[in-house]
Design an enzyme around this catalytic site. Structure first.
Site, PDB file in Angstrom:
ATOM      1  N   ASN A   1     -10.438  11.167  -8.814  1.00  0.00           N
ATOM      2  CA  ASN A   1      -9.583  11.537  -9.736  1.00  0.00           C
ATOM      3  C   ASN A   1     -10.494  12.248 -11.338  1.00  0.00           C
ATOM      4  OD1 ASN A   1      -7.317  12.765  -8.790  1.00  0.00           O
ATOM      5  ND2 ASN A   1      -6.261  10.919  -7.915  1.00  0.00           N
TER       6      ASN A   1
ATOM      7  N   HIS B   1      -6.439   6.038  -0.562  1.00  0.00           N
ATOM      8  CA  HIS B   1      -5.722   6.917  -1.608  1.00  0.00           C
ATOM      9  C   HIS B   1      -5.683   8.174  -0.524  1.00  0.00           C
ATOM     10  CE1 HIS B   1      -6.599   9.368  -4.588  1.00  0.00           C
ATOM     11  NE2 HIS B   1      -5.275  10.225  -4.269  1.00  0.00           N
TER      12      HIS B   1
ATOM     13  N   GLU C   1      -9.825   8.088   0.370  1.00  0.00           N
ATOM     14  CA  GLU C   1     -10.737   7.278  -0.095  1.00  0.00           C
ATOM     15  C   GLU C   1     -10.032   5.470  -0.200  1.00  0.00           C
ATOM     16  OE1 GLU C   1      -9.943   8.214  -5.117  1.00  0.00           O
ATOM     17  OE2 GLU C   1     -12.305   7.883  -5.023  1.00  0.00           O
TER      18      GLU C   1
ATOM     19  N   SER D   1      -3.337   7.317  -7.095  1.00  0.00           N
ATOM     20  CA  SER D   1      -4.011   8.112  -7.598  1.00  0.00           C
ATOM     21  C   SER D   1      -5.306   7.346  -8.413  1.00  0.00           C
ATOM     22  CB  SER D   1      -3.591   9.532  -7.310  1.00  0.00           C
ATOM     23  OG  SER D   1      -2.446   8.913  -8.022  1.00  0.00           O
TER      24      SER D   1
HETATM   25  N1  CAA Z   1       1.636  20.432   5.158  1.00  0.00           N
HETATM   26  C1  CAA Z   1       1.147  20.658   6.108  1.00  0.00           C
HETATM   27  N2  CAA Z   1       0.226  21.290   6.462  1.00  0.00           N
HETATM   28  C2  CAA Z   1      -0.310  22.674   5.147  1.00  0.00           C
HETATM   29  C3  CAA Z   1       0.110  23.014   4.327  1.00  0.00           C
HETATM   30  C4  CAA Z   1       1.007  21.359   3.570  1.00  0.00           C
HETATM   31  N3  CAA Z   1       1.978  21.607   3.093  1.00  0.00           N
HETATM   32  N4  CAA Z   1      -0.248  23.842   3.729  1.00  0.00           N
HETATM   33  C5  CAA Z   1      -0.860  24.202   4.696  1.00  0.00           C
HETATM   34  N5  CAA Z   1      -1.026  23.586   5.312  1.00  0.00           N
HETATM   35  C6  CAA Z   1      -1.750  23.779   7.197  1.00  0.00           C
HETATM   36  C7  CAA Z   1      -1.635  25.266   7.387  1.00  0.00           C
HETATM   37  O1  CAA Z   1      -0.447  25.080   8.399  1.00  0.00           O
HETATM   38  C8  CAA Z   1      -2.891  25.594   8.223  1.00  0.00           C
HETATM   39  O2  CAA Z   1      -3.019  24.922   9.101  1.00  0.00           O
HETATM   40  P1  CAA Z   1      -4.349  25.678  10.654  1.00  0.00           P
HETATM   41  O3  CAA Z   1      -5.072  25.718  10.209  1.00  0.00           O
HETATM   42  O4  CAA Z   1      -3.888  24.238  11.292  1.00  0.00           O
HETATM   43  O5  CAA Z   1      -3.090  26.526  11.016  1.00  0.00           O
HETATM   44  C9  CAA Z   1      -4.206  24.965   7.272  1.00  0.00           C
HETATM   45  O6  CAA Z   1      -3.704  23.960   6.242  1.00  0.00           O
HETATM   46  C10 CAA Z   1      -4.730  25.852   5.570  1.00  0.00           C
HETATM   47  O7  CAA Z   1      -3.046  26.543   5.136  1.00  0.00           O
HETATM   48  P2  CAA Z   1      -2.962  28.074   5.404  1.00  0.00           P
HETATM   49  O8  CAA Z   1      -3.717  29.114   5.904  1.00  0.00           O
HETATM   50  O9  CAA Z   1      -1.345  28.337   5.075  1.00  0.00           O
HETATM   51  O10 CAA Z   1      -3.326  28.933   3.339  1.00  0.00           O
HETATM   52  P3  CAA Z   1      -5.669  27.319   2.726  1.00  0.00           P
HETATM   53  O11 CAA Z   1      -6.123  27.933   3.733  1.00  0.00           O
HETATM   54  O12 CAA Z   1      -5.340  28.432   1.299  1.00  0.00           O
HETATM   55  O13 CAA Z   1      -5.021  25.970   2.931  1.00  0.00           O
HETATM   56  C11 CAA Z   1      -4.675  24.229   1.663  1.00  0.00           C
HETATM   57  C12 CAA Z   1      -4.312  25.261   2.313  1.00  0.00           C
HETATM   58  C13 CAA Z   1      -4.919  23.263   2.901  1.00  0.00           C
HETATM   59  C14 CAA Z   1      -3.984  23.512   0.901  1.00  0.00           C
HETATM   60  C15 CAA Z   1      -5.815  25.042   0.166  1.00  0.00           C
HETATM   61  O14 CAA Z   1      -5.492  25.441  -0.568  1.00  0.00           O
HETATM   62  C16 CAA Z   1      -6.674  23.137   0.335  1.00  0.00           C
HETATM   63  O15 CAA Z   1      -7.760  22.876   0.878  1.00  0.00           O
HETATM   64  N6  CAA Z   1      -6.583  23.450  -1.478  1.00  0.00           N
HETATM   65  C17 CAA Z   1      -7.208  21.856  -1.677  1.00  0.00           C
HETATM   66  C18 CAA Z   1      -6.188  20.960  -1.725  1.00  0.00           C
HETATM   67  C19 CAA Z   1      -6.848  19.966  -2.110  1.00  0.00           C
HETATM   68  O16 CAA Z   1      -7.451  19.802  -2.942  1.00  0.00           O
HETATM   69  N7  CAA Z   1      -6.114  18.400  -2.183  1.00  0.00           N
HETATM   70  C20 CAA Z   1      -6.496  17.430  -2.932  1.00  0.00           C
HETATM   71  C21 CAA Z   1      -6.337  17.176  -3.962  1.00  0.00           C
HETATM   72  S1  CAA Z   1      -5.947  15.911  -4.833  1.00  0.00           S
HETATM   73  C22 CAA Z   1      -4.978  14.336  -4.201  1.00  0.00           C
HETATM   74  O17 CAA Z   1      -4.250  14.635  -3.455  1.00  0.00           O
HETATM   75  C23 CAA Z   1      -5.556  14.128  -4.841  1.00  0.00           C
HETATM   76  C24 CAA Z   1      -4.284  12.571  -6.092  1.00  0.00           C
HETATM   77  O18 CAA Z   1      -4.449  11.375  -6.224  1.00  0.00           O
HETATM   78  C25 CAA Z   1      -4.170  13.778  -7.178  1.00  0.00           C
END
Ligand code: CAA
Length: 293
Positions: free
Chosen positions: A193, A143, A155, A122
Site C-alpha cells: 500500500n 495481508h 504480504e 493493510s
Molecule cells: N471473487 C472471486 N473470484 C473473482 C472475483 C471475486 N470477487 N472477481 C473475479 N473473480 C475471478 C473470476 O471468476 C475469474 O476467474 P477464472 O479466471 O477462474 O475464470 C477471474 O477472477 C477473472 O475475473 P473476470 O474475468 O470476471 O474479470 P477480470 O479478468 O477483469 O479480473 C480481477 C477481475 C481479478 C478483479 C482483475 O481485474 C484484477 O486482478 N484486478 C486488480 C485487483 C487488485 O489489484 N487487487 C489488489 C487490491 S489491493 C489490496 O487488496 C490490498 C489492500 O490492502 C487494499
C-alpha cells in the site's frame, strides 16, 4: 487439502476481506470460526462464501461434495470466545487502530498459548498491535489481497518481535492455501500500500483537478500500463473508506505531505460513496457508468 492435516483458524471480522479469507481456508480443509458481532454481516458473509464456493465448483476447482463440506467447516460466531481452540487467528476487522487493539487484547485473554495472532491490516503497524496482546513473538501481518480467492500474494509482515517460528509457520500456512508469501518489515503501508495507494490517490487528484474523467484516467492506466483494472475502479473495489484510512496512516506515519489524501477522496467518503459495497463510488454498480457529479 490433500495431505494437509485439519487445523482450526479463527477469522475475526466478516467483511469483504474476512469472508474471502474464511472461504480460502475452508476450501483448503481448515476448520474455520468466523466471528462478527453483527448478525446481518455474518449471514451475508455466509451467503457470499456459499456463492464463492459454488463458483469454485463451477470452475472445477472443487468437487460439488467438497464445496458443501467446505461450507460446513465454517462456524459463524457472534463472539470471539470460540477462538479459544484455534491454532491461528486472522484478524480482519475495520482498519481502525483502537478497534484492532481492542480485538488483540481480547484474543490475548482468549487464545491458547502458542496460537499465532495474525492481522490482515493493510497499513497499521504490527508492533502497535503486538503491544496490545503482549504476545509479540506470535504476532505477524498476514495481508491478503482483494479479491482474496483470486489474488496470489499474501504480504507477510515481520514485526520487530515476531519470532522465527511464527514467520516460518506463516510462510507454510500461506503456501498451503495455494498462495505466495512475500515477507517485508513493519513500516506504514508495508510495501503493497505504500506503492499502490499514492498511485490511487494521484488518480483521484487527476479527477479532482479536472485533468481527466474517471473513465479516462482508468483507460490510460489499463491500456497504457496494462493494469488489469484502472486505479479508480480498483479504489471502488477496495473501498474508498479503506483507501482514505490507508492514506491517513501513511500521512501520519511519515509526516510527509506527499501522502496527503485528496480532498475528493475525503468528500466521497463523507458522502457515503464508498465504492462497490455501497453501489456508488467513482462508478455506479449494477449499472456501471462513470460518475458525472
Ligand atoms: N471473487 C472471486 N473470484 C473473482 C472475483 C471475486 N470477487 N472477481 C473475479 N473473480 C475471478 C473470476 O471468476 C475469474 O476467474 P477464472 O479466471 O477462474 O475464470 C477471474 O477472477 C477473472 O475475473 P473476470 O474475468 O470476471 O474479470 P477480470 O479478468 O477483469 O479480473 C480481477 C477481475 C481479478 C478483479 C482483475 O481485474 C484484477 O486482478 N484486478 C486488480 C485487483 C487488485 O489489484 N487487487 C489488489 C487490491 S489491493 C489490496 O487488496 C490490498 C489492500 O490492502 C487494499
Amino acid at each position: 487439502m490433500g495431505n494437509q492435516p485439519l487445523r482450526r483458524v479463527g477469522i475475526a471480522g466478516a467483511g469483504t476481506m474476512g469472508r474471502g479469507i474464511a472461504q480460502v481456508f475452508a476450501h483448503r480443509g481448515w476448520q474455520v470460526v468466523l466471528s462478527d458481532p453483527a448478525p446481518a454481516q455474518l449471514s451475508s458473509a455466509m451467503d457470499a462464501i456459499s456463492r464463492g464456493l459454488d463458483r469454485e465448483v463451477r470452475k472445477s476447482r472443487l468437487a460439488p461434495a467438497q464445496g458443501i463440506e467446505a461450507l460446513g467447516r465454517i462456524e459463524p460466531a457472534s463472539e470471539l470466545s470460540p477462538m479459544a481452540s484455534v491454532d491461528l487467528v486472522v484478524e480482519a476487522v475495520s482498519e481502525s487502530l483502537p478497534l484492532k487493539r481492542e480485538v488483540f487484547g481480547q484474543l490475548n485473554r482468549i487464545c491458547r498459548p502458542g496460537a499465532i495472532l495474525a492481522s490482515n491490516t493493510s497499513s497499521i503497524s504490527i508492533a502497535r498491535l503486538a503491544s496490545a496482546s503482549s504476545r509479540p513473538g506470535e504476532t505477524v501481518g498476514m495481508h491478503f489481497m482483494n479479491p482474496v480467492p483470486v489474488m496470489e500474494l499474501v504480504e507477510v509482515v515481520r514485526g520487530p518481535g515476531t519470532s522465527r517460528d511464527t514467520l516460518s509457520a506463516t510462510h507454510r500456512i500461506v503456501k498451503g492455501l495455494g498462495k505466495t508469501p512475500v515477507e517485508v518489515n513493519d513500516s506504514p503501508g508495508f510495501v503493497s500500500n505504500r506503492v499502490l495507494m499514492p498511485m490511487i490517490n494521484e488518480a483521484v487528484f487527476c479527477v479532482h483537478e479536472g485533468v481527466g474523467t474517471a473513465e479516462n484516467v482508468d483507460a490510460i492506466m489499463k491500456l497504457g500500463m496494462k493494469h488489469p483494472m484502472g486505479p479508480l475502479a480498483l479504489a471502488d473495489l477496495i473501498g474508498l473508506d479503506v483507501c482514505l484510512d490507508i492514506m491517513e496512516t501513511l500521512y501520519d506515519g511519515f509526516r510527509d505531505t506527499k501522502y496527503r489524501p485528496c480532498p475528493l477522496l475525503r468528500s466521497m467518503v463523507t458522502a457515503g460513496h464508498l465504492g462497490r459495497k455501497t453501489g456508488r463510488g467513482f462508478y455506479r454498480y449494477g449499472r456501471r457508468v462513470p460518475e458525472d457529479s
